[in-house]
Design an enzyme around this catalytic site. Structure first.
Site, PDB file in Angstrom:
ATOM      1  N   VAL A  10     -10.788   2.957  -3.540  1.00 32.30           N
ATOM      2  CA  VAL A  10     -10.470   2.488  -4.889  1.00 32.30           C
ATOM      3  C   VAL A  10     -11.502   1.442  -5.297  1.00 32.30           C
ATOM      4  CG1 VAL A  10      -8.754   1.381  -6.357  1.00 32.30           C
ATOM      5  CG2 VAL A  10      -8.017   2.933  -4.526  1.00 32.30           C
ATOM      6  N   ASP A  38       0.854  -1.188   0.000  1.00 33.45           N
ATOM      7  CA  ASP A  38       0.000   0.000   0.000  1.00 33.45           C
ATOM      8  C   ASP A  38       0.891   1.241   0.000  1.00 33.45           C
ATOM      9  OD1 ASP A  38      -3.208   0.516   0.966  1.00 33.45           O
ATOM     10  OD2 ASP A  38      -1.807   2.198   1.156  1.00 33.45           O
ATOM     11  N   ILE A  39       0.469   2.251  -0.749  1.00 33.15           N
ATOM     12  CA  ILE A  39       1.251   3.475  -0.873  1.00 33.15           C
ATOM     13  C   ILE A  39       1.235   4.284   0.430  1.00 33.15           C
ATOM     14  CG2 ILE A  39      -0.562   5.086  -1.669  1.00 33.15           C
ATOM     15  CD1 ILE A  39       1.392   5.877  -3.948  1.00 33.15           C
ATOM     16  N   HIS A  86     -10.270  -5.358  -3.525  1.00 36.66           N
ATOM     17  CA  HIS A  86      -8.939  -5.667  -2.997  1.00 36.66           C
ATOM     18  C   HIS A  86      -9.059  -6.080  -1.545  1.00 36.66           C
ATOM     19  CE1 HIS A  86      -9.807  -1.370  -2.518  1.00 36.66           C
ATOM     20  NE2 HIS A  86      -9.141  -1.429  -1.370  1.00 36.66           N
TER      21      HIS A  86
HETATM   22  P1  5GP Z   1      -9.848   1.212   0.235  1.00 34.76           P
HETATM   23  O1  5GP Z   1     -10.267   2.373   1.096  1.00 34.76           O
HETATM   24  O2  5GP Z   1     -10.381   1.364  -1.168  1.00 34.76           O
HETATM   25  O3  5GP Z   1     -10.173  -0.103   0.865  1.00 34.76           O
HETATM   26  O4  5GP Z   1      -8.266   1.258   0.182  1.00 34.76           O
HETATM   27  C1  5GP Z   1      -7.544   1.744  -0.913  1.00 34.76           C
HETATM   28  C2  5GP Z   1      -6.084   1.681  -0.541  1.00 34.76           C
HETATM   29  O5  5GP Z   1      -5.329   1.891  -1.726  1.00 34.76           O
HETATM   30  C3  5GP Z   1      -5.630   2.729   0.469  1.00 34.76           C
HETATM   31  O6  5GP Z   1      -5.059   2.080   1.600  1.00 34.76           O
HETATM   32  C4  5GP Z   1      -4.602   3.574  -0.296  1.00 34.76           C
HETATM   33  O7  5GP Z   1      -3.512   3.971   0.487  1.00 34.76           O
HETATM   34  C5  5GP Z   1      -4.182   2.628  -1.409  1.00 34.76           C
HETATM   35  N1  5GP Z   1      -3.766   3.287  -2.632  1.00 34.76           N
HETATM   36  C6  5GP Z   1      -4.400   4.307  -3.273  1.00 34.76           C
HETATM   37  N2  5GP Z   1      -3.738   4.642  -4.399  1.00 34.76           N
HETATM   38  C7  5GP Z   1      -2.659   3.811  -4.467  1.00 34.76           C
HETATM   39  C8  5GP Z   1      -1.598   3.679  -5.419  1.00 34.76           C
HETATM   40  O8  5GP Z   1      -1.500   4.390  -6.424  1.00 34.76           O
HETATM   41  N3  5GP Z   1      -0.676   2.720  -5.164  1.00 34.76           N
HETATM   42  C9  5GP Z   1      -0.746   1.910  -4.055  1.00 34.76           C
HETATM   43  N4  5GP Z   1       0.207   1.001  -3.901  1.00 34.76           N
HETATM   44  N5  5GP Z   1      -1.738   2.016  -3.146  1.00 34.76           N
HETATM   45  C10 5GP Z   1      -2.684   2.959  -3.358  1.00 34.76           C
END
Ligand code: 5GP
Length: 122
Positions: free
Chosen positions: A100, A33-34, A104
């Site tokens: 996103v 995760d970034i 995932h």
């Molecule tokens: P969600 O809230 O959708 O479950 O989590 C999305 C995750 O994706 C977040 O923890 C965020 O930090 C990660 N994320 C968003 N953009 C990127 C990216 O461009 N690269 C990576 N590696 N992680 C990302």
């Protein structure tokens, strides 16, 4: 939930933007995760176009579902998280603040992760 081909994980899967990869097979890609929320914070994404857990669980065929979850297990094991334990989380939709729109799993580990979830305000 309609699938947006321009979401960031779709771009990572297509190789249009980079990721710090930890594992890949025919069912899944896993990368750091970034913005890590734990010492180890890895995302595991299926290769197909599924906007969230709900779409994946409903629409993916059995081989794809099994292959994906087995891949996630392999990722956790290869990261060395099995002995001390780890947490898996998937956000779906607005209440969970899914950022996103490509299904995932988050895998968290590398420390005591504390309570399962902060108690939500009622
Ligand atoms: P969600 O809230 O959708 O479950 O989590 C999305 C995750 O994706 C977040 O923890 C965020 O930090 C990660 N994320 C968003 N953009 C990127 C990216 O461009 N690269 C990576 N590696 N992680 C990302």
């Amino acid at each position: 939930m309609a699938y947006d081909e321009q979401n960031v994980f779709a771009k990572i899967l297509r190789g249009e933007i980079p990721c710090n990869k930890v594992y890949e097979d025919e069912f899944a890609l896993a990368f750091h995760d970034i913005n890590p929320m734990a010492p180890v914070h890895v995302l595991v994404v299926p290769r197909g176009a599924y906007a969230s857990f709900a779409d994946f669980a409903r629409d993916a065929d059995d081989e794809t579902v099994a292959g994906f979850f087995r891949a996630a297990n392999t990722v956790a094991r290869e990261l060395g998280l099995d002995p001390d334990g780890y947490r898996i989380l998937a956000n779906h939709g607005v209440a969970a603040r899914q950022e996103v729109q490509h299904f995932h799993l988050h895998i968290f580990g590398g420390s005591d992760l504390g309570a399962m979830i902060r108690r939500a305000a009622s």
